[in-house]
Design a protein around this motif. Structure first.
Motif, PDB file in Angstrom:
ATOM      1  N   PRO A  18      64.004  36.991  -1.598  1.00  9.49           N
ATOM      2  CA  PRO A  18      63.013  38.061  -1.456  1.00  9.49           C
ATOM      3  C   PRO A  18      63.592  39.194  -0.611  1.00  9.49           C
ATOM      4  N   ALA A  19      63.369  40.391  -1.044  1.00  6.98           N
ATOM      5  CA  ALA A  19      63.848  41.547  -0.295  1.00  6.98           C
ATOM      6  C   ALA A  19      62.804  41.929   0.733  1.00  6.98           C
ATOM      7  N   GLU A  20      63.266  42.487   1.819  1.00  4.73           N
ATOM      8  CA  GLU A  20      62.325  42.927   2.834  1.00  4.73           C
ATOM      9  C   GLU A  20      61.598  44.148   2.305  1.00  4.73           C
ATOM     10  N   GLU A  21      60.284  44.059   2.245  1.00  4.42           N
ATOM     11  CA  GLU A  21      59.477  45.162   1.734  1.00  4.42           C
ATOM     12  C   GLU A  21      59.531  46.316   2.724  1.00  4.42           C
ATOM     13  N   LEU A  41      59.025  35.554   2.221  1.00  3.26           N
ATOM     14  CA  LEU A  41      59.824  35.843   3.405  1.00  3.26           C
ATOM     15  C   LEU A  41      61.304  35.902   3.056  1.00  3.26           C
ATOM     16  N   PRO A  42      62.045  36.833   3.659  1.00  3.17           N
ATOM     17  CA  PRO A  42      63.500  36.790   3.503  1.00  3.17           C
ATOM     18  C   PRO A  42      64.007  35.471   4.096  1.00  3.17           C
ATOM     19  N   SER A  43      65.127  34.975   3.596  1.00  3.30           N
ATOM     20  CA  SER A  43      65.612  33.669   4.050  1.00  3.30           C
ATOM     21  C   SER A  43      65.843  33.641   5.556  1.00  3.30           C
ATOM     22  N   SER A  44      66.312  34.737   6.157  1.00  2.15           N
ATOM     23  CA  SER A  44      66.547  34.737   7.602  1.00  2.15           C
ATOM     24  C   SER A  44      65.244  34.561   8.371  1.00  2.15           C
TER      25      SER A  44
END
Length: 124
Positions: A18-21, A41-44
């Protein structure tokens, strides 16, 4: 006559993380990912959340984690601080959570984050 050759099978495409919106120069991290579903959520951010005790159910239900949420910033371990920073928190936003601050005194990025979560100067 031989049957037509089958098209070569394509390798399954990897699902992108997922990209950070972002909205303008504002990102979900600025809102502490509070309105982002676990699956988006982004993986981080997901790894950071897991390291302090969240799982999908706790995250999506916005569950309070007393072993983290009840601590002052100075009482968090270095690993807990790093995870919280990955989720957008810092000493000022963590300890005070902008309590008692007037809308006009909030940093611009905090106003944008609050706006994304439904707040405005009147409601604040």
């Amino acid at each position: 006559k031989p049957p037509p050759k089958a098209a070569p099978e394509a390798a399954p495409a990897e699902e992108p993380a997922p990209a950070e919106e972002k909205s303008g120069d504002f990102a979900d991290k600025d809102a502490k990912y509070e309105d982002v579903a676990w699956s988006s959520l982004p993986s981080s951010a997901r790894e950071a959340a897991e390291s302090i005790g969240f799982d999908e159910k706790k995250w999506d239900e916005k569950e309070w984690l007393p072993h983290i949420d009840d601590k002052h910033w100075e009482d968090l371990s270095d690993d807990e601080k790093k995870a919280c920073e990955t989720l957008g928190w810092d000493v000022h936003s963590w300890d005070k959570k902008y309590e008692g601050q007037e809308w006009a005194d909030l940093p611009e990025v905090v106003q944008k984050a609050a706006s994304k979560l439904g707040w405005d100067q009147e409601k604040w």
